[in-house]
Design an enzyme around this catalytic site. Structure first.
Site: not given
Length: 272
Positions: A52, A121, A123, A190
């Site tokens: 994204d 994916k 989050e 991350e």
């Protein structure tokens, strides 16, 4: 090159697990269009993330939040068409899975049907675990994402390093185990401390892919425009420029303009 990365067969979720067992690092890069993805796939990249981050790189937005599901499917479809080998992952954009498990599953199915990617994916950890389980139950490979989660930028108040304090680090490790036990095929970490990323990588079977998480993860991912020197404003500590595409493109377009204005292009050989 490892014994798996020299194999030109299509990389799957199973391959990623095999690479971790074999201690072969996974190389992942972002892409958002057919031409770029084809170059990366032919170069032998293990995985392409249709991130994204297209919201920033392709659309010029300040955050990843504005990009829509339709836009992500458009980019993902273009990338998937280009890849005969790389494992292609598509980010589920903000708002496409946070409302309910049912909506998250429905949107994941739509991404897979319309784009042709290999996985989606999401989050988050415990907050979205039911949705993750629902998507997996539908037969769709899922990649998790913990640490700095850009879709939650307003909640965190910026893009700083996450999980530096003990309580947040403990939660991240618990979330990683939850996602692993649910059956995710990989986990992006991350902008977290190297020691934490190393510990997570040891404690779960799913391969970890780091970005700003040190060298002890099972793989690495970067945004291609940053890694190849197309952008220069973004300079985090973890970023290395592996090329200077911006300089090359500027030189090329400058020469093109010069030749057009001097009427040396097209010449006789370039005319019909």
């Amino acid at each position: 090159m490892g014994y798996l990365s020299t194999d030109r067969k299509k990389i799957t979720a199973k391959t990623l697990r095999e690479m971790k067992v074999a201690k072969e690092k996974i190389a992942q890069i972002t892409a958002y269009d057919f031409t770029t993805a084809k170059i990366f796939d032919e170069a032998g990249i293990d995985s392409i993330l249709v991130g994204d981050s297209a919201s920033n790189v392709m659309c010029g937005n300040d955050t990843t939040l504005p990009i829509s599901l339709d836009e992500m499917i458009y980019h993902a479809k273009s990338v998937a068409k280009a890849c005969s080998r790389a494992f292609v992952v598509c980010d589920m954009p903000f708002g496409s899975y946070q409302v309910s498990r049912e909506e998250g599953v429905r949107n994941a199915i739509r991404i897979m049907k319309e784009s042709g990617v290999d996985a989606v994916k999401l989050e988050g950890g415990s907050e979205i675990i039911d949705t993750v389980k629902g998507i997996l139950a539908a037969g769709i490979p899922v990649v998790g994402h913990l640490g700095l989660t850009p879709q939650s930028v307003h909640k965190f108040g910026g893009y700083g390093v996450r999980a530096k304090e003990e309580a947040e680090a403990d939660k991240l490790l618990k979330d990683a185990k939850l996602l692993n036990d649910a059956g995710v095929c990989a986990l992006v970490l991350e902008k977290v401390p190297r020691s934490l990323a190393a510990e997570v990588s040891k404690q779960i079977e799913a391969p970890t892919i780091g970005i700003g998480a040190g060298c002890d993860t099972d793989g690495q991912v970067l945004v291609y425009a940053d890694a190849l020197g197309m952008t220069h404003e973004f300079k985090p500590k973890f970023l290395r420029h592996f090329a200077n595409v911006s300089k090359c493109m500027t030189a090329g377009i400058t020469d093109y303009m010069k030749c057009v204005k001097e009427q040396t292009f097209p010449n006789a050989d370039e005319s019909y």
